[in-house]
Design an enzyme around this catalytic site. Sequence first.
Site, PDB file in Angstrom:
ATOM      1  N   LYS A  10       0.863  -1.200   0.000  1.00 52.89           N
ATOM      2  CA  LYS A  10       0.000   0.000   0.000  1.00 52.89           C
ATOM      3  C   LYS A  10       0.889   1.236   0.000  1.00 52.89           C
ATOM      4  CE  LYS A  10       0.657   1.501   4.432  1.00 52.89           C
ATOM      5  NZ  LYS A  10       1.578   2.582   4.624  1.00 52.89           N
ATOM      6  N   ASP A 137      -2.893  -1.212  10.015  1.00 54.12           N
ATOM      7  CA  ASP A 137      -3.060  -1.159   8.555  1.00 54.12           C
ATOM      8  C   ASP A 137      -3.610  -2.467   7.975  1.00 54.12           C
ATOM      9  OD1 ASP A 137      -1.971   1.340   8.623  1.00 54.12           O
ATOM     10  OD2 ASP A 137       0.015   0.744   7.897  1.00 54.12           O
TER      11      ASP A 137
HETATM   12  O1  C5P Z   1      -0.583  -0.949  14.569  1.00 52.85           O
HETATM   13  P1  C5P Z   1       0.849  -1.174  14.246  1.00 52.85           P
HETATM   14  O2  C5P Z   1       1.417  -2.382  14.946  1.00 52.85           O
HETATM   15  O3  C5P Z   1       1.154  -1.157  12.790  1.00 52.85           O
HETATM   16  O4  C5P Z   1       1.641   0.080  14.842  1.00 52.85           O
HETATM   17  C1  C5P Z   1       3.029   0.120  15.043  1.00 52.85           C
HETATM   18  C2  C5P Z   1       3.378   1.261  15.997  1.00 52.85           C
HETATM   19  O5  C5P Z   1       3.151   2.517  15.354  1.00 52.85           O
HETATM   20  C3  C5P Z   1       2.530   1.300  17.250  1.00 52.85           C
HETATM   21  O6  C5P Z   1       3.106   0.530  18.275  1.00 52.85           O
HETATM   22  C4  C5P Z   1       2.526   2.778  17.604  1.00 52.85           C
HETATM   23  O7  C5P Z   1       3.724   3.125  18.284  1.00 52.85           O
HETATM   24  C5  C5P Z   1       2.570   3.458  16.253  1.00 52.85           C
HETATM   25  N1  C5P Z   1       1.236   3.851  15.771  1.00 52.85           N
HETATM   26  C6  C5P Z   1       0.571   4.941  16.358  1.00 52.85           C
HETATM   27  N2  C5P Z   1      -0.652   5.307  15.868  1.00 52.85           N
HETATM   28  C7  C5P Z   1      -1.210   4.663  14.817  1.00 52.85           C
HETATM   29  C8  C5P Z   1      -0.557   3.563  14.213  1.00 52.85           C
HETATM   30  C9  C5P Z   1       0.675   3.190  14.717  1.00 52.85           C
HETATM   31  O8  C5P Z   1       1.076   5.553  17.289  1.00 52.85           O
HETATM   32  N3  C5P Z   1      -2.390   5.086  14.357  1.00 52.85           N
END
Ligand code: C5P
Length: 294
Positions: A10, A137
């Site tokens: 993406k 995502d």
């Molecule tokens: O959800 P995901 O595991 O992809 O997110 C990785 C990191 O990115 C999270 O631990 C967080 O620190 C940060 N994040 C965030 N806000 C979001 C998505 C991700 O702070 N909307």
Amino acid sequence: MTLIEKAYAKINLFLDVTGCREDGYHDIISIMHSVSLCDILTVTAEPADNTAITIVTDAKNLPTDENNLVFRAASAYLSRFDIKAEINISLEKHIPIGAGLGGGSSDAAATLRALNKIFKLATYKQLLELAAKIGSDVPFCLAGGIALCTGRGEQVIELSLNLKKIFVIAIGKERVSTPKAYAELDKLYGDYTNEEKGKENADYTKKIIDLLLGVDAPAPIYNIFEQVTNIDEIDKIKEIMTKNGAEYTLMSGSGPSVFGCFANCESAALTCEKLCRYGYTAFVANSVYIEDYI
Ligand code: C5P
């Protein structure tokens, strides 16, 4: 039963952070778009007395245990529907890792899609719920196409934009830590409620409402993370893309991959070749839609 499932990368045509959340995440507004650069998963599942999940991959330094989102997705699906099975997944990586292209999230989404084609136990809503638990995502990667994503990214509203574009995607050697990039933005914007941020939000809100209403208008092109990712390779890649005819260039996700949009395949292919000659990893990729997922 064995089947092959593609996991598309993406890109974020638009990405803004609008606030800090109590759960430690951030509220975002993003327009995500699937492109044809993809990983390929071969998924085999057989009912068994005990569950065993095995992942093999051609990617160096990629964990194959529960630290891999593919493993977590398979494990979450089996637990959710109380299935005992032997699952073998071979993961052929093409999407650069830690690049802001959603490779891990897309691999997880492809695992959920594949397992549900085999076991046929989840409704689409249940798959989306599982996806949201695995990563912010993952729901978009499950749906694909082009969508407005809000909340921490997991609230997906499909857009009726029919963008058929050709992109060059490129990345250098440096990588970015997503949590660190968010922390840098926090330093810059505090709680994201200052006046300047308010003005910025008002500027694009109308454009996004138009897209939701189905107005045939170009998506706004913006990524707030460009303000905190100071990597020389990004500027250099953008410069090469622009000189070679890119309509626009933007960093994807929290970086550091960059994409440029091109009017035709020839100029995209030439630019891609040039970027490779400069030592960057580069790909030509085009828009991918829901229909391609079936
Ligand atoms: O959800 P995901 O595991 O992809 O997110 C990785 C990191 O990115 C999270 O631990 C967080 O620190 C940060 N994040 C965030 N806000 C979001 C998505 C991700 O702070 N909307």
